[in-house]
Design a protein around this motif. Structure first.
Motif, mmCIF file in Angstrom:
data_model
loop_
_atom_site.group_PDB
_atom_site.id
_atom_site.type_symbol
_atom_site.label_atom_id
_atom_site.label_comp_id
_atom_site.label_asym_id
_atom_site.label_seq_id
_atom_site.Cartn_x
_atom_site.Cartn_y
_atom_site.Cartn_z
ATOM 1 N N GLU A 213 0.853 -1.186 0.000
ATOM 2 C CA GLU A 213 0.000 0.000 0.000
ATOM 3 C C GLU A 213 0.887 1.232 0.000
ATOM 4 O O GLU A 213 1.605 1.492 0.958
ATOM 5 N N THR B 65 1.119 5.361 -0.540
ATOM 6 C CA THR B 65 0.478 6.671 -0.607
ATOM 7 C C THR B 65 1.571 7.681 -0.899
ATOM 8 O O THR B 65 2.596 7.690 -0.213
ATOM 9 N N GLU C 40 -1.276 -1.133 -4.383
ATOM 10 C CA GLU C 40 -2.418 -0.237 -4.316
ATOM 11 C C GLU C 40 -1.891 1.166 -4.072
ATOM 12 O O GLU C 40 -1.362 1.458 -3.006
ATOM 13 N N THR D 289 -2.300 5.243 -3.730
ATOM 14 C CA THR D 289 -3.199 6.341 -3.381
ATOM 15 C C THR D 289 -2.420 7.630 -3.587
ATOM 16 O O THR D 289 -1.330 7.796 -3.054
ATOM 17 N N VAL E 145 -7.279 13.107 -0.929
ATOM 18 C CA VAL E 145 -7.029 12.092 -1.946
ATOM 19 C C VAL E 145 -7.444 12.602 -3.322
ATOM 20 O O VAL E 145 -8.569 13.064 -3.520
ATOM 21 N N THR F 163 -6.838 6.942 -6.964
ATOM 22 C CA THR F 163 -6.202 5.665 -6.641
ATOM 23 C C THR F 163 -5.959 4.875 -7.917
ATOM 24 O O THR F 163 -6.578 5.133 -8.951
ATOM 25 N N GLU G 198 -10.909 10.744 -7.532
ATOM 26 C CA GLU G 198 -11.869 11.148 -6.511
ATOM 27 C C GLU G 198 -12.796 12.230 -7.045
ATOM 28 O O GLU G 198 -13.965 12.264 -6.739
#
Length: 134
Positions: A31, A33, A70, A72, A80, A83, A115
């Motif tokens: 994950e 970000t 994944e 972000t 955000v 993604t 988003e």
């Protein structure tokens, strides 16, 4: 190799490719970000490419075992932008010359979820009503 060891190896590689890592969990899935340098209305595809290239290079060198990633993308902490994700099988197919770089990129870009798209969709529905265009 534990998740922490994977993270320790991957984060510097991402940063060396210009990816502004905010947080990373090196488990399965990985994950990631990161803060975009292009805080517009859409995820910058070049940034996605840089993140993926860092991971592909690590995998080709045998320094990272591909897992689902994944991503972000944030404009600022907590804001955000969108993604995306990449499946471990896609990395393996690319490295094994079973798919082209274009095929790999297309698969990842098809997963992009902005988003702002959700807000625009709601606005269009409000303007046209629940039955569509008037």
């Amino acid at each position: 190799m534990t998740g922490d060891e994977r993270t320790a190896d991957v984060e510097p590689a991402l940063r060396s490719y210009g990816v502004s890592v905010e947080s990373i969990d090196g488990g399965d899935p990985l994950e990631l970000t990161y803060m975009t340098a292009f805080p517009g209305r859409e995820v910058h595809r070049g940034e996605v490419g840089r993140a993926l290239n860092a991971l592909i290079d690590r995998a080709e060198a045998g320094e990272w075992d591909p897992v689902r990633v994944e991503g972000t993308v944030v404009r600022s902490p907590g804001d955000v932008l969108g993604t995306w994700h990449a499946e471990s099988e896609w990395f393996e197919a690319l490295i094994g010359y079973e798919i082209s770089e274009t095929d790999f990129s297309t698969r990842v870009l098809d997963t992009l979820d902005h988003e702002s798209d959700e807000g625009a969709e709601s606005e269009r529905e409000a303007e046209s009503g629940p039955g569509g265009d008037r």
